[in-house]
Write a protein that holds these residues in place. Structure first.
Motif, short mmCIF file in Angstrom:
data_model
loop_
_atom_site.label_atom_id
_atom_site.label_comp_id
_atom_site.label_asym_id
_atom_site.label_seq_id
_atom_site.Cartn_x
_atom_site.Cartn_y
_atom_site.Cartn_z
N VAL A 70 0.83 -1.21 0.00
CA VAL A 70 0.00 0.00 0.00
C VAL A 70 0.86 1.25 0.00
N GLN A 71 1.98 1.21 0.71
CA GLN A 71 2.86 2.38 0.77
C GLN A 71 3.48 2.67 -0.59
N ARG A 72 3.67 1.63 -1.41
CA ARG A 72 4.37 1.79 -2.68
C ARG A 72 3.44 1.99 -3.87
N LEU A 73 2.15 1.77 -3.72
CA LEU A 73 1.21 1.87 -4.83
C LEU A 73 0.18 2.96 -4.56
N PRO A 74 -0.48 3.48 -5.61
CA PRO A 74 -1.49 4.53 -5.42
C PRO A 74 -2.67 4.02 -4.60
N THR A 127 -5.44 3.95 5.54
CA THR A 127 -4.30 4.84 5.33
C THR A 127 -4.74 6.12 4.65
N PHE A 128 -5.77 6.02 3.80
CA PHE A 128 -6.28 7.18 3.08
C PHE A 128 -6.94 8.18 4.03
N LEU A 129 -7.72 7.69 4.98
CA LEU A 129 -8.54 8.58 5.81
C LEU A 129 -7.74 9.64 6.56
N PRO A 130 -6.65 9.29 7.27
CA PRO A 130 -5.92 10.34 8.00
C PRO A 130 -5.29 11.40 7.09
N ASN A 131 -5.20 11.11 5.79
CA ASN A 131 -4.67 12.10 4.86
C ASN A 131 -5.68 13.17 4.49
N VAL A 132 -6.96 12.91 4.76
CA VAL A 132 -7.99 13.86 4.34
C VAL A 132 -8.82 14.39 5.51
N VAL A 133 -8.49 13.97 6.72
CA VAL A 133 -9.24 14.40 7.90
C VAL A 133 -8.26 14.98 8.92
N GLU A 134 -8.63 16.11 9.51
CA GLU A 134 -7.79 16.71 10.53
C GLU A 134 -7.69 15.81 11.75
N ARG A 135 -6.57 15.91 12.46
CA ARG A 135 -6.32 15.03 13.61
C ARG A 135 -7.43 15.10 14.64
N VAL A 193 -4.21 10.75 -3.47
CA VAL A 193 -3.51 11.33 -2.31
C VAL A 193 -2.02 11.12 -2.46
N ALA A 194 -1.27 12.19 -2.28
CA ALA A 194 0.19 12.09 -2.26
C ALA A 194 0.62 11.63 -0.87
N THR A 195 1.07 10.39 -0.75
CA THR A 195 1.35 9.82 0.56
C THR A 195 2.78 10.02 1.02
N GLY A 196 3.58 10.71 0.23
CA GLY A 196 4.95 10.97 0.68
C GLY A 196 5.80 9.72 0.68
N ALA A 339 -1.07 8.33 16.57
CA ALA A 339 0.18 8.07 17.27
C ALA A 339 1.26 7.47 16.38
N SER A 340 0.90 7.05 15.17
CA SER A 340 1.88 6.43 14.28
C SER A 340 2.58 7.49 13.45
N PRO A 341 3.88 7.40 13.28
CA PRO A 341 4.58 8.29 12.36
C PRO A 341 4.00 8.14 10.95
N PRO A 342 3.86 9.23 10.20
CA PRO A 342 3.24 9.15 8.88
C PRO A 342 3.85 8.09 7.97
N GLU A 343 5.17 7.97 7.98
CA GLU A 343 5.83 7.02 7.09
C GLU A 343 5.60 5.58 7.51
N LEU A 344 5.07 5.36 8.71
CA LEU A 344 4.83 4.00 9.20
C LEU A 344 3.35 3.63 9.23
N LEU A 345 2.46 4.59 8.93
CA LEU A 345 1.05 4.36 9.17
C LEU A 345 0.50 3.13 8.45
N SER A 346 0.77 3.00 7.15
CA SER A 346 0.22 1.85 6.42
C SER A 346 0.74 0.54 6.99
N ARG A 347 2.02 0.54 7.41
CA ARG A 347 2.59 -0.70 7.95
C ARG A 347 2.06 -0.99 9.36
N VAL A 348 1.79 0.06 10.13
CA VAL A 348 1.18 -0.14 11.45
C VAL A 348 -0.21 -0.74 11.29
#
Length: 425
Positions: A70-74, A127-135, A193-196, A339-348
């Motif tokens: 998921v981290q590597r694909l759209p 993984t998509f949801l936290p990218n479009v919703v405020e914390r 979504v640009a997931t960085g 609580a998950s770092p953004p770069e780890l969210l999909s893997r968490v």
């Protein structure tokens, strides 16, 4: 205000609509698929356990790599493709049935295909949801999502029960197939979504290990995960055995089976609606402990009694168990997302799903086999041991001394990821 923040509300509601459409069909299939095995193929208790296990085994097979995939694909394209694949798999069931070639193996294969598709879809969706919703809106949005799922649980099984009586179990599966097609169209309308994604590509095993270590060593996330895992063992037993228990032990008519299964949605709906209010007043950590107590009472009541008493006991037990379960689900999912770092969210997300949904597979197989020897009542009641264990895990963890999960000093940074969109043509 960024472009992403300006569009976030509309994007959320389209994401929500796609989930709701798919979930409604899935709730119908939740009764149609096991009834297909029971009625069309005369499946026994162990075979019902196998079908249940096939529906969740993908979390054991690709649950951990799913986070890397998921981290590597759209994110959007993953969801569209998996919707289409699941629709095709379901359409194959009525076709082979009409041709007189439907077998238990075919149903197991279909359950497997849906399982693998669901793994990738769910990880991408969460993984998509936290990218479009405020914390500060995540818990309320997760609550809305869970409440919607609860509504589908309330309406889906009765609709499924009526559809099975009018159309038959197998043709009813077409409802879910069309729901996946509708979901695919809605997801396709979402922004990309640009997931960085990192420019470098570390080995998959190293990325999986990093996600696993974060979850398993986290002072709050780890006990929440192990508690949810124990609950999912009991869930696996219920998924495998509840249709069998209602039809063959309580001798409930098919229409009543749908109504009784819908009661779990009532409990889930109440739990989802109450979560923001309860966590705001008492704290998320305390709500977790209460959710465990509700699940224990519900698990004990669910298989007790016979006749009308059995129906009532099942209804109350199912409502309490699923109300407690959805409380735990919303609170822990929201905590993982913040609580998950953004770069780890999909893997968490993938790691937690791997452990918890893998437990569903184990529970379905183990208690399906137990029911073959001692009956569904004994197997369902025995599965309550896992529910007690889930509550004890939380009670003897750092969660016990907290008001809110985020109060723990070892929490991850609250820094939220940047939001960026590429609006589709």
């Amino acid at each position: 205000m960024t472009q992403g923040q300006g569009h976030s509300a509309g994007v959320f509601w389209r994401w929500w609509a796609a989930s709701a459409v798919s979930a409604t069909g899935s709730a119908v299939t939740a009764i149609a698929l096991p009834l297909t095995a029971l009625i069309a193929l005369n499946a026994n208790a162990f075979e019902m356990g196998v079908i249940s296990a096939a529906g969740s085994v993908a979390w054991l097979v690709i649950g951990l790599p799913a986070g890397v995939i998921v981290q590597r694909l759209p994110l959007r394209e993953i969801q569209v493709i998996t919707d289409l694949v699941r629709a095709v798999a379901l359409i194959s069931v009525p076709l082979t049935w009409w041709w007189g070639r439907l077998t238990l193996v075919h149903l197991v294969v279909v359950a497997l295909v849906i399982s693998f598709g669901t793994v990738l879809f769910d990880v991408a969706s969460e993984t998509f949801l936290p990218n479009v919703v405020e914390r500060d809106q995540l818990e309320s949005r997760n609550s809305i999502h869970s409440a919607t799922l609860a509504v589908t649980q309330v309406s889906g099984p009765p609709m499924g029960g009526v559809a099975v009586q009018l159309l038959g179990a197998v043709p009813t599966l077409l409802v879910d197939a069309f729901s996946y097609l509708g979901s695919a169209l809605l997801v396709r309308s979402l922004p990309a979504v640009a997931t960085g994604k990192p420019e470098s590509r570390p080995p998959v095993r190293a990325m999986i290990r990093e996600g696993w270590r974060f979850v398993s060593r986290h002072p709050v996330m780890a006990p929440c995960t192990w508690s949810a895992t124990a609950l999912c063992v009991a869930c696996g037993a219920q998924i495998a055995l509840v249709p069998l228990h209602l039809v063959r032990t309580l001798h409930a008519p098919l229409g009543l089976v749908g109504v009784l299964l819908a009661v779990e949605g009532v409990g889930s709906l109440v739990g989802a609606a109450m979560t923001p209010r309860l966590t705001g007043r008492f704290g998320s950590a305390r709500v977790l402990l209460v959710s465990g107590a509700l699940c224990i009472v519900g698990a004990v009541l669910l298989p007790l009694g016979s006749g009308v008493t059995g129906y009532l006991s099942f209804a109350v037990g199912s409502a309490l168990f699923n109300g407690g379960l959805v409380l735990l689900s919303i609170v822990t999912r929201t905590y993982r997302q913040v609580a998950s770092p953004p770069e780890l969210l999909s893997r968490v997300m993938a790691t937690v799903r791997f452990v918890t949904w893998g437990a569903v597979t184990v529970g379905g197989l183990a208690f399906g086999a137990l029911a073959g020897f001692y009956g569904s009542e004994v197997a369902l009641l025995t599965s309550g041991v896992a529910v007690v264990a889930a509550t004890l895990i939380l009670a003897f963890s750092p969660v016990r001394g907290l008001r809110d999960l985020t109060d723990h000093p070892g929490r991850a940074s609250d820094t939220r990821r940047d939001i960026a969109f590429d609006v589709p043509a």
